[in-house]
Design a protein around this motif. Structure first.
Motif, PDB file in Angstrom:
ATOM      1  N   TRP A   1      -2.884   4.000   2.028  1.00  0.00           N
ATOM      2  CA  TRP A   1      -2.005   5.176   1.715  1.00  0.00           C
ATOM      3  C   TRP A   1      -2.643   6.563   2.582  1.00  0.00           C
ATOM      4  N   GLY A   2      -1.352   7.288   3.152  1.00  0.00           N
ATOM      5  CA  GLY A   2      -1.519   8.232   3.953  1.00  0.00           C
ATOM      6  C   GLY A   2      -1.657   7.731   5.451  1.00  0.00           C
ATOM      7  N   ARG A   3      -1.635   6.624   5.701  1.00  0.00           N
ATOM      8  CA  ARG A   3      -1.636   6.247   7.119  1.00  0.00           C
ATOM      9  C   ARG A   3      -0.535   5.523   7.746  1.00  0.00           C
ATOM     10  N   ILE A   4       0.337   4.867   6.661  1.00  0.00           N
ATOM     11  CA  ILE A   4       1.633   4.079   7.032  1.00  0.00           C
ATOM     12  C   ILE A   4       2.476   4.187   5.872  1.00  0.00           C
ATOM     13  N   PRO A   5       3.681   4.366   5.905  1.00  0.00           N
ATOM     14  CA  PRO A   5       4.647   4.090   4.751  1.00  0.00           C
ATOM     15  C   PRO A   5       4.437   2.788   4.081  1.00  0.00           C
ATOM     16  N   ILE A   6       3.433   2.499   3.366  1.00  0.00           N
ATOM     17  CA  ILE A   6       3.232   1.192   2.915  1.00  0.00           C
ATOM     18  C   ILE A   6       3.867   1.221   1.222  1.00  0.00           C
ATOM     19  N   GLU A   7       4.385   0.100   1.174  1.00  0.00           N
ATOM     20  CA  GLU A   7       4.929  -0.301  -0.191  1.00  0.00           C
ATOM     21  C   GLU A   7       3.999  -0.945  -1.110  1.00  0.00           C
ATOM     22  N   LYS A   8       3.820  -2.456  -0.805  1.00  0.00           N
ATOM     23  CA  LYS A   8       2.989  -3.359  -1.321  1.00  0.00           C
ATOM     24  C   LYS A   8       1.875  -4.093  -0.422  1.00  0.00           C
ATOM     25  N   SER A   9       0.972  -4.635  -1.074  1.00  0.00           N
ATOM     26  CA  SER A   9      -0.170  -5.158  -0.141  1.00  0.00           C
ATOM     27  C   SER A   9      -0.849  -6.098  -0.971  1.00  0.00           C
ATOM     28  N   VAL A  10      -0.695  -7.377  -0.596  1.00  0.00           N
ATOM     29  CA  VAL A  10      -1.348  -8.593  -1.204  1.00  0.00           C
ATOM     30  C   VAL A  10      -2.235  -9.418  -0.154  1.00  0.00           C
ATOM     31  N   ALA A  11      -3.034  -9.970  -0.894  1.00  0.00           N
ATOM     32  CA  ALA A  11      -3.871 -11.167  -0.072  1.00  0.00           C
ATOM     33  C   ALA A  11      -4.281 -12.354  -0.924  1.00  0.00           C
ATOM     34  N   LEU A  12      -4.226 -13.570  -0.367  1.00  0.00           N
ATOM     35  CA  LEU A  12      -4.282 -14.787  -1.372  1.00  0.00           C
ATOM     36  C   LEU A  12      -5.731 -14.779  -1.752  1.00  0.00           C
ATOM     37  N   PHE A  13      -6.724 -14.581  -1.081  1.00  0.00           N
ATOM     38  CA  PHE A  13      -8.108 -14.773  -1.671  1.00  0.00           C
ATOM     39  C   PHE A  13      -9.031 -13.972  -0.963  1.00  0.00           C
ATOM     40  N   TYR A  14     -10.180 -13.614  -1.604  1.00  0.00           N
ATOM     41  CA  TYR A  14     -11.178 -12.690  -1.044  1.00  0.00           C
ATOM     42  C   TYR A  14     -12.000 -13.519   0.141  1.00  0.00           C
ATOM     43  N   TYR A  15     -12.035 -12.789   1.340  1.00  0.00           N
ATOM     44  CA  TYR A  15     -12.900 -13.507   2.488  1.00  0.00           C
ATOM     45  C   TYR A  15     -14.367 -12.917   2.615  1.00  0.00           C
ATOM     46  N   HIS A  16     -15.002 -13.754   2.750  1.00  0.00           N
ATOM     47  CA  HIS A  16     -16.619 -13.725   3.091  1.00  0.00           C
ATOM     48  C   HIS A  16     -16.784 -14.656   4.231  1.00  0.00           C
ATOM     49  N   SER A  17     -17.501 -14.064   5.261  1.00  0.00           N
ATOM     50  CA  SER A  17     -17.798 -14.766   6.220  1.00  0.00           C
ATOM     51  C   SER A  17     -18.763 -16.077   5.872  1.00  0.00           C
ATOM     52  N   HIS A  18     -18.583 -17.280   6.243  1.00  0.00           N
ATOM     53  CA  HIS A  18     -19.483 -18.384   6.115  1.00  0.00           C
ATOM     54  C   HIS A  18     -19.391 -19.047   4.709  1.00  0.00           C
ATOM     55  N   SER A  19     -18.326 -18.313   3.848  1.00  0.00           N
ATOM     56  CA  SER A  19     -18.125 -18.870   2.551  1.00  0.00           C
ATOM     57  C   SER A  19     -17.256 -20.060   2.573  1.00  0.00           C
ATOM     58  N   ASN A  20     -17.388 -20.839   1.611  1.00  0.00           N
ATOM     59  CA  ASN A  20     -16.471 -22.178   1.594  1.00  0.00           C
ATOM     60  C   ASN A  20     -15.004 -21.821   1.953  1.00  0.00           C
TER      61      ASN A  20
ATOM     62  N   GLY B   1      11.795   3.923  14.459  1.00  0.00           N
ATOM     63  CA  GLY B   1      12.609   4.664  13.605  1.00  0.00           C
ATOM     64  C   GLY B   1      11.910   4.471  12.176  1.00  0.00           C
ATOM     65  N   LYS B   2      12.603   5.320  11.151  1.00  0.00           N
ATOM     66  CA  LYS B   2      12.020   5.232   9.872  1.00  0.00           C
ATOM     67  C   LYS B   2      12.012   3.913   9.026  1.00  0.00           C
ATOM     68  N   MET B   3      10.876   3.538   8.578  1.00  0.00           N
ATOM     69  CA  MET B   3      11.064   2.020   7.999  1.00  0.00           C
ATOM     70  C   MET B   3       9.767   2.135   6.907  1.00  0.00           C
ATOM     71  N   LYS B   4       9.666   1.094   6.371  1.00  0.00           N
ATOM     72  CA  LYS B   4       8.630   0.969   5.206  1.00  0.00           C
ATOM     73  C   LYS B   4       7.999  -0.336   5.295  1.00  0.00           C
ATOM     74  N   PHE B   5       6.837  -0.717   5.019  1.00  0.00           N
ATOM     75  CA  PHE B   5       6.171  -2.021   5.165  1.00  0.00           C
ATOM     76  C   PHE B   5       5.356  -2.231   3.774  1.00  0.00           C
ATOM     77  N   SER B   6       5.401  -3.785   3.941  1.00  0.00           N
ATOM     78  CA  SER B   6       4.653  -4.544   2.967  1.00  0.00           C
ATOM     79  C   SER B   6       3.549  -5.376   3.630  1.00  0.00           C
ATOM     80  N   ILE B   7       2.521  -5.780   3.122  1.00  0.00           N
ATOM     81  CA  ILE B   7       1.374  -6.547   3.833  1.00  0.00           C
ATOM     82  C   ILE B   7       0.900  -7.718   3.109  1.00  0.00           C
ATOM     83  N   ALA B   8       0.770  -8.741   3.660  1.00  0.00           N
ATOM     84  CA  ALA B   8       0.347  -9.977   3.219  1.00  0.00           C
ATOM     85  C   ALA B   8      -0.631 -10.471   4.029  1.00  0.00           C
ATOM     86  N   THR B   9      -1.703 -11.042   3.674  1.00  0.00           N
ATOM     87  CA  THR B   9      -2.833 -11.722   4.329  1.00  0.00           C
ATOM     88  C   THR B   9      -3.214 -12.908   3.579  1.00  0.00           C
TER      89      THR B   9
END
Length: 242
Positions: A59-78, A228-236
């Motif tokens: 928020w306030g950095r890029i014109p973001i719409e939606k943002s999702v991630a599949l799972f929580y990431y922790h280094s060296h976790s299973n 140009g003007k555009m909007k973004f969503s993010i998925a990781t």
């Protein structure tokens, strides 16, 4: 019965192993055993893709719409082991599989309904040569298999390596990835079947393997906005939520 018998014979002759625990896969299990799949720490971002703590990072950095991630990431976790295999053990097939998991989650919630195209975060030519592929493109292909969204791979390129982000704070990470991306002059999806010649006005899904502070994703989107003007969503795949 015949199919089941044939499958058992194939599994016996060519055993498959879970990408997390390395236990042998059985029957219809694909890439992950039932236990590891069930134990994935799925994030709640899917429940409120417009307003969640991951989306708020942008928020306030890029014109973001939606943002999702599949799972929580922790280094060296299973769960992190499948990402390690994708990035460091020449397993592009894990990226495709994880992309399909993202697609399945998103289809359930209509996440993709207003998105025009997918842009995977690019890597440098030297990194691609060493690895043999771009892991984010493999994830994008998995998403495309189920959504049929076009993938744009030549709109932006990564021109430099950066120092490791591991020991840097949020602002140092943002500074570290400034000017590492460069906008290209032409834009079209990889297979050429769904040409998009103008990014302006588009809603683009930016795909990466792991989101930590969001610095790399922000830098990529800032460069894309030069078109140009555009909007973004993010998925990781992973989100290293603090």
């Amino acid at each position: 019965m015949k199919f089941s018998l044939l499958g058992n014979i194939i599994d016996f002759l060519f055993p498959r192993y879970c990408a997390i625990c390395d236990e042998r896969l059985l029957g219809t299990e694909e890439m992950l055993c039932a236990t590891c799949l069930q134990d994935l720490p799925i994030t709640p971002t899917w429940e409120a893709p417009y307003e969640n703590n991951m989306a708020k990072m942008f928020w306030g950095r890029i014109p973001i719409e939606k943002s999702v991630a599949l799972f929580y990431y922790h280094s060296h976790s299973n769960p992190s082991y499948i990402i390690y295999k994708l990035k460091y053990h020449h397993r592009p097939d894990t990226g495709n599989y994880l992309g399909r998991l993202i697609a399945s989650k998103g289809i359930e919630s209509d996440f993709f309904k207003d998105i025009d195209a997918i842009i995977p975060i690019p890597i440098t030519k030297s990194r691609r040569k060493t690895r043999g592929y771009n892991q984010s493109e493999e994830i994008a292909r998995g998403i495309q298999e189920r959504t049929h969204l076009p993938i744009i791979t030549d709109a932006i390129r990564r021109v430099t390596f950066t120092e490791s982000q591991t020991q840097k704070d949020r602002w140092q990470r943002l500074e570290n990835v400034k000017h590492v991306f460069q906008l290209s002059d032409t834009y079209h999806d990889k297979d050429g079947k769904h040409p998009i010649t103008d990014l302006a006005g588009k809603h683009l899904l930016i795909v990466d393997d792991v989101c930590t502070t969001g610095a790399t994703l922000i830098s990529c989107c800032e460069e894309l906005q030069k078109a140009g003007k555009m909007k973004f969503s993010i998925a990781t795949i992973g989100w290293a939520a603090e």
